[in-house]
Write a protein that holds these residues in place. Sequence first.
Motif, PDB file in Angstrom:
ATOM      1  N   GLY A  93       0.798  -1.216   0.000  1.00  0.00           N
ATOM      2  CA  GLY A  93       0.000   0.000   0.000  1.00  0.00           C
ATOM      3  C   GLY A  93       0.832   1.268   0.000  1.00  0.00           C
ATOM      4  N   VAL A  94       2.168   1.162  -0.079  1.00  0.00           N
ATOM      5  CA  VAL A  94       3.017   2.341  -0.171  1.00  0.00           C
ATOM      6  C   VAL A  94       2.970   2.857  -1.601  1.00  0.00           C
ATOM      7  N   GLU A  95       2.496   4.088  -1.778  1.00  0.00           N
ATOM      8  CA  GLU A  95       2.308   4.643  -3.110  1.00  0.00           C
ATOM      9  C   GLU A  95       3.617   4.670  -3.898  1.00  0.00           C
ATOM     10  N   GLY A  96       3.611   4.114  -5.105  1.00  0.00           N
ATOM     11  CA  GLY A  96       4.771   4.133  -5.974  1.00  0.00           C
ATOM     12  C   GLY A  96       5.759   3.014  -5.731  1.00  0.00           C
ATOM     13  N   LEU A  97       5.557   2.247  -4.640  1.00  0.00           N
ATOM     14  CA  LEU A  97       6.511   1.190  -4.312  1.00  0.00           C
ATOM     15  C   LEU A  97       6.134  -0.140  -4.936  1.00  0.00           C
ATOM     16  N   ASP A  98       4.849  -0.370  -5.194  1.00  0.00           N
ATOM     17  CA  ASP A  98       4.413  -1.678  -5.670  1.00  0.00           C
ATOM     18  C   ASP A  98       5.030  -2.030  -7.020  1.00  0.00           C
ATOM     19  N   GLU A  99       4.974  -1.103  -7.993  1.00  0.00           N
ATOM     20  CA  GLU A  99       5.531  -1.397  -9.313  1.00  0.00           C
ATOM     21  C   GLU A  99       7.045  -1.548  -9.256  1.00  0.00           C
ATOM     22  N   GLU A 100       7.712  -0.675  -8.472  1.00  0.00           N
ATOM     23  CA  GLU A 100       9.172  -0.778  -8.351  1.00  0.00           C
ATOM     24  C   GLU A 100       9.560  -2.105  -7.707  1.00  0.00           C
ATOM     25  N   ALA A 101       8.798  -2.523  -6.702  1.00  0.00           N
ATOM     26  CA  ALA A 101       9.091  -3.795  -6.046  1.00  0.00           C
ATOM     27  C   ALA A 101       8.922  -4.959  -7.003  1.00  0.00           C
ATOM     28  N   LEU A 102       7.886  -4.906  -7.824  1.00  0.00           N
ATOM     29  CA  LEU A 102       7.669  -5.986  -8.789  1.00  0.00           C
ATOM     30  C   LEU A 102       8.787  -6.041  -9.825  1.00  0.00           C
ATOM     31  N   ARG A 103       9.235  -4.875 -10.305  1.00  0.00           N
ATOM     32  CA  ARG A 103      10.328  -4.867 -11.295  1.00  0.00           C
ATOM     33  C   ARG A 103      11.619  -5.396 -10.676  1.00  0.00           C
ATOM     34  N   ALA A 104      11.904  -4.960  -9.431  1.00  0.00           N
ATOM     35  CA  ALA A 104      13.113  -5.447  -8.764  1.00  0.00           C
ATOM     36  C   ALA A 104      13.026  -6.953  -8.515  1.00  0.00           C
ATOM     37  N   LEU A 105      11.840  -7.425  -8.155  1.00  0.00           N
ATOM     38  CA  LEU A 105      11.656  -8.857  -7.924  1.00  0.00           C
ATOM     39  C   LEU A 105      11.865  -9.647  -9.197  1.00  0.00           C
ATOM     40  N   ALA A 106      11.384  -9.111 -10.318  1.00  0.00           N
ATOM     41  CA  ALA A 106      11.570  -9.799 -11.594  1.00  0.00           C
ATOM     42  C   ALA A 106      13.044  -9.899 -11.952  1.00  0.00           C
ATOM     43  N   ALA A 107      13.797  -8.821 -11.716  1.00  0.00           N
ATOM     44  CA  ALA A 107      15.234  -8.847 -12.003  1.00  0.00           C
ATOM     45  C   ALA A 107      15.952  -9.830 -11.096  1.00  0.00           C
ATOM     46  N   LEU A 108      15.562  -9.874  -9.820  1.00  0.00           N
ATOM     47  CA  LEU A 108      16.208 -10.785  -8.877  1.00  0.00           C
ATOM     48  C   LEU A 108      15.860 -12.232  -9.184  1.00  0.00           C
ATOM     49  N   ASP A 109      14.622 -12.469  -9.580  1.00  0.00           N
ATOM     50  CA  ASP A 109      14.165 -13.844  -9.818  1.00  0.00           C
ATOM     51  C   ASP A 109      14.945 -14.518 -10.943  1.00  0.00           C
ATOM     52  N   ARG A 110      15.402 -13.723 -11.903  1.00  0.00           N
ATOM     53  CA  ARG A 110      16.139 -14.298 -13.053  1.00  0.00           C
ATOM     54  C   ARG A 110      17.471 -14.897 -12.647  1.00  0.00           C
ATOM     55  N   ILE A 111      18.046 -14.412 -11.554  1.00  0.00           N
ATOM     56  CA  ILE A 111      19.385 -14.874 -11.183  1.00  0.00           C
ATOM     57  C   ILE A 111      19.395 -15.690  -9.892  1.00  0.00           C
ATOM     58  N   LEU A 112      18.222 -15.958  -9.325  1.00  0.00           N
ATOM     59  CA  LEU A 112      18.189 -16.750  -8.088  1.00  0.00           C
ATOM     60  C   LEU A 112      18.545 -18.206  -8.382  1.00  0.00           C
ATOM     61  N   PRO A 113      19.389 -18.812  -7.570  1.00  0.00           N
ATOM     62  CA  PRO A 113      19.632 -20.255  -7.697  1.00  0.00           C
ATOM     63  C   PRO A 113      18.336 -21.026  -7.455  1.00  0.00           C
ATOM     64  N   ALA A 114      18.222 -22.194  -8.066  1.00  0.00           N
ATOM     65  CA  ALA A 114      16.990 -22.982  -7.973  1.00  0.00           C
ATOM     66  C   ALA A 114      16.564 -23.258  -6.530  1.00  0.00           C
ATOM     67  N   PRO A 115      17.471 -23.651  -5.622  1.00  0.00           N
ATOM     68  CA  PRO A 115      17.038 -23.903  -4.239  1.00  0.00           C
ATOM     69  C   PRO A 115      16.483 -22.644  -3.561  1.00  0.00           C
ATOM     70  N   VAL A 116      17.118 -21.488  -3.830  1.00  0.00           N
ATOM     71  CA  VAL A 116      16.646 -20.242  -3.232  1.00  0.00           C
ATOM     72  C   VAL A 116      15.287 -19.861  -3.795  1.00  0.00           C
ATOM     73  N   ARG A 117      15.103 -20.044  -5.121  1.00  0.00           N
ATOM     74  CA  ARG A 117      13.819 -19.730  -5.743  1.00  0.00           C
ATOM     75  C   ARG A 117      12.704 -20.595  -5.152  1.00  0.00           C
ATOM     76  N   ALA A 118      13.008 -21.868  -4.914  1.00  0.00           N
ATOM     77  CA  ALA A 118      12.008 -22.763  -4.328  1.00  0.00           C
ATOM     78  C   ALA A 118      11.663 -22.336  -2.903  1.00  0.00           C
TER      79      ALA A 118
END
Length: 327
Positions: A93-118
């Motif tokens: 509910g923090v204004e302007g943070l939701d989209e930035e958080a989703l973009r950062a999460l997408a970038a992080l998810d691409r490089i997470l090792p499989a055990p960490v992603r699970a």
Amino acid sequence: MSDVTTRALRLLALLQSKSVWTGPELALEMGVTTRTVRRDVDRLRELGYPVLTSAGHGGGYQLGAGRALPPLLLSSSEATAVAVGLRLAAASGVEGLDEEALRALAALDRILPAPVRAEVGAISEATGVISRPAAEIRSEVLMRLASAVRDGVRVRVDYERADGDRAERRLEPYRVLSVEGRWYLFAWDLGREDWRTFRLDRMHAVHASTFTFTPRPTPDIEASVRESITVGGYPTTATVRILAPIEEVAPQVPARSGTVTADGSDACILRAGAHEMHWLAMQLALIGAPVEVIDPPELLTAIEELGAWSAGAHRAPGALSDPPTAD
């Protein structure tokens, strides 16, 4: 991996963990000489990392802002915490943070090792945020204050009080807390020379300075914030003794409604602010335990009036003894 590369990565990780390091501090952490530290800093600069140097008291090495964010060196547990935090931030509910958080999460998810992603997926499935209407705050306000708390620097805040009065406040920030969906700053107010609690949604602008401050002895910060938001913002304060264990009462009192402290094993003290005593009397009735009014006397009058009203309730003439059943 060569010793030079290992040291460079170690140096980069240290510079990310703290705002400013002196040469001797880095040398001690890395087990090398200050001359080696200077050489490793030069190597990082050659690789494009903006390592800044400042002289004088409080100076040293600092990782500055560059054209792109340098690689973050995270352990598996740190990466898990960041990923889960980003997922929760996206629904915060923090204004302007939701989209930035989703973009950062997408970038992080691409490089997470499989055990960490699970592991992130498993934790995310077990947690969640149920959003509700709440006062919004700007993400830059939250981030600047959090950074100022981390770095121990003073801030100037354009703050609007509940009565609409707006003024600049000079603060030493100590803690940023979220209480039931609303964000607060606990700080030393330099103008009033006292501790104060500020709502982030009433901040129009935040300017962090470069002036550090010596930490003061602090009271219990969480208790102080609770006291401020449950009592400080109301014209009347009520204190009652509830004749039930705190373990039974505390879960029924929202953090923004009152503070509860134990008074022996079978009773507790509730302090709450109120605009209207009749409203507080109804809230006490919902708890359902016997109460002793300590202050003010008007609360006891409100409780007695509520009891007289409830005693006068009766079944309407002609009403059925049992409600009809649905087909």
